[in-house]
Enzyme design. Structure first.
Site, PDB file in Angstrom:
ATOM      1  N   HIS A  68       0.836  -1.199   0.000  1.00 57.42           N
ATOM      2  CA  HIS A  68       0.000   0.000   0.000  1.00 57.42           C
ATOM      3  C   HIS A  68       0.870   1.248   0.000  1.00 57.42           C
ATOM      4  CE1 HIS A  68       0.635   0.761   4.398  1.00 57.42           C
ATOM      5  NE2 HIS A  68       0.634  -0.554   4.480  1.00 57.42           N
ATOM      6  N   ASP A  70      -0.513   4.265   0.806  1.00 54.08           N
ATOM      7  CA  ASP A  70      -1.036   5.218   1.787  1.00 54.08           C
ATOM      8  C   ASP A  70      -0.341   5.045   3.130  1.00 54.08           C
ATOM      9  OD1 ASP A  70      -2.428   2.698   1.923  1.00 54.08           O
ATOM     10  OD2 ASP A  70      -3.868   3.614   3.289  1.00 54.08           O
ATOM     11  N   ASP A 101       6.584   1.443   6.936  1.00 57.34           N
ATOM     12  CA  ASP A 101       5.231   0.940   6.658  1.00 57.34           C
ATOM     13  C   ASP A 101       4.579   1.756   5.567  1.00 57.34           C
ATOM     14  OD1 ASP A 101       2.824  -0.364   6.845  1.00 57.34           O
ATOM     15  OD2 ASP A 101       2.202   0.579   8.715  1.00 57.34           O
ATOM     16  N   GLU A 135      -5.105   0.979   2.598  1.00 53.38           N
ATOM     17  CA  GLU A 135      -4.908  -0.086   3.577  1.00 53.38           C
ATOM     18  C   GLU A 135      -4.995   0.459   4.992  1.00 53.38           C
ATOM     19  OE1 GLU A 135      -2.922  -2.953   6.264  1.00 53.38           O
ATOM     20  OE2 GLU A 135      -2.380  -0.865   5.878  1.00 53.38           O
ATOM     21  N   GLU A 136      -4.523   1.688   5.171  1.00 53.89           N
ATOM     22  CA  GLU A 136      -4.523   2.287   6.503  1.00 53.89           C
ATOM     23  C   GLU A 136      -5.877   2.896   6.874  1.00 53.89           C
ATOM     24  OE1 GLU A 136      -2.245   1.684   8.392  1.00 53.89           O
ATOM     25  OE2 GLU A 136      -0.283   1.716   7.454  1.00 53.89           O
ATOM     26  N   GLU A 164       4.389  -6.008   4.316  1.00 54.40           N
ATOM     27  CA  GLU A 164       4.221  -5.373   5.623  1.00 54.40           C
ATOM     28  C   GLU A 164       5.481  -5.565   6.475  1.00 54.40           C
ATOM     29  OE1 GLU A 164       1.950  -3.466   6.750  1.00 54.40           O
ATOM     30  OE2 GLU A 164       0.266  -3.742   5.380  1.00 54.40           O
ATOM     31  N   HIS A 350       3.994   3.772  12.490  1.00 52.68           N
ATOM     32  CA  HIS A 350       2.932   4.663  12.982  1.00 52.68           C
ATOM     33  C   HIS A 350       3.429   5.610  14.076  1.00 52.68           C
ATOM     34  CE1 HIS A 350      -0.749   2.123  11.479  1.00 52.68           C
ATOM     35  NE2 HIS A 350       0.269   2.077  10.636  1.00 52.68           N
TER      36      HIS A 350
END
Length: 378
Positions: A68, A70, A101, A135-136, A164, A350
């Site tokens: 992903h 995003d 990520d 995805e997020e 991931e 994150h």
């Protein structure tokens, strides 16, 4: 250290402020690189989400990388040591939102494909990438929609690597070969509001619900298996009351979640919860949300190829794990015979000052290339 092609591309992607579900031109960058090495690129936009399906070759087996573009919001920019969307190198690390990520993982797979295609232009089988920008977020228009489209066309994946961040301490130490399912419930217990000095004239839903909640939290749902821990039940939020200390509330709201193994299914868990609530004669309403089914890839060619590649590139034996939260692997497994997740260290994902070790970037790309050789040349 000199910049590798993987590092350069990772920086280019990190510089795009692609806060979910905004792709912010990341997939245009990816598509240009892939077209240059013979991929057919098919954009699949749904709603506000940009998706990309790119494939080179029509033969089998089909090896696919999924990821992903995003990222989660960076939080206050002033809290970052360097701006979150200005990739920066310091202390042997690459910093920026998406560094771990998972923009670096995407960059490493693309450069692995570039080297592989250059060396083996007539390889048997096919290569593919499945990339989403949601995805997020809620994921409703992302990978799940691409998978639905591919399945309707009869396209299936033999080997899928989701990039991931899976490593816990050092690159290559952990491969995710499955994930637990996620089932959430939103429960409302109804009583009767009243004055706290006159409890006989009211019905306190907190008191009424307490025995049932105790039974649920102490419940034994399954034993797990060789790959999964036992299914777990957790209350995430509970609320009642008007804010006044002298009022018995009329309702109690409870949010809870199951992370469940392949030894259980959503329907049986729902039935068991509802049976407990009925046993305690509660007046309730309950809404369920199934976020993902559990999936598992048992030891086979893909896991063997990944472990061998990691051993060769990193000198360690990768362990298998099904821990952690959900991923888009839960959707892709519907059309993928074997699926794993394999990427960089997940320690800073994150977080403020998200980062990845610079030395790990070319090694991750080499692992991906090594896996492709084992799957498509063996």
């Amino acid at each position: 250290m000199p910049e590798t092609a993987s590092l350069q591309l990772a920086k280019q992607l990190i510089a795009q402020a692609s806060i979910t579900p905004d792709d912010h031109s990341c997939q245009e960058i990816i598509a240009e690189r892939l077209r240059a090495i013979g991929f057919t690129v098919e954009p699949m936009p749904f709603g506000q989400t940009q998706n990309l399906w790119a494939r080179r070759g029509n033969g089998t087996p089909l090896a696919c990388f999924a990821g992903h573009t995003d990222v989660v919001p960076p939080g206050p920019a002033e809290a970052w040591t360097s701006p979150p969307f200005q990739p920066a190198e310091r202390n042997g690390q690459l910093y920026g939102r998406g560094a771990a990520d998972m923009k670096t993982g995407i960059a490493c797979f693309i450069t692995a494909c570039e080297r592989f295609v250059a060396q083996y232009p007539q390889f048997s089988g096919s290569l593919a990438l499945l990339i989403t920008s949601d995805e997020e977020g809620d994921g409703k228009d992302g990978t799940v929609r691409v998978v639905e489209t591919l399945r309707a066309r009869g396209e299936h994946i033999d080997y899928c690597i989701v990039g991931e961040p899976t490593a816990e301490r050092e690159l290559g130490d952990t491969i995710k070969n499955g994930r637990r399912g996620s089932l959430s419930g939103s429960l409302t217990i109804r009583g009767k509001q009243g004055h706290i000095a006159y409890p006989h004239l009211a019905a306190n839903p907190v008191h009424l619900a307490a025995p049932a909640l105790a039974e649920l939290t102490a419940g034994h749902w399954d034993n797990g298996n060789a790959y999964f821990p036992p299914t777990g039940f957790q209350i995430s939020n509970i609320h009642a009351g008007t804010g006044a200390t002298n009022v018995i509330p009329g309702e109690l709201s409870v949010q809870f979640n199951f992370r469940f193994s392949t030894e259980s299914d959503a329907e049986s868990l729902q039935r068991r919860v509802e049976a407990i609530l009925e046993k305690h004669r509660l007046h309730y309403s309950l809404q369920w949300q199934l976020s993902g089914q559990p999936f598992l890839t048992e030891t086979g060619r893909l896991i063997q190829a990944a472990q061998a590649a990691i051993a060769e590139e990193c000198g360690i034996q990768a362990s298998l794990s099904t821990g952690g939260g959900t991923s888009d692997g839960r959707f892709i497994k519907a059309i993928a015979r074997e699926l794993i997740e394999l990427g960089p260290v997940n320690e800073s994902i994150h977080q403020i000052d998200e980062h990845i070790e610079l030395a790990a970037i070319p090694r991750l790309s080499s692992i991906y290339e090594n896996i492709l050789r084992r799957l498509l040349l063996g």
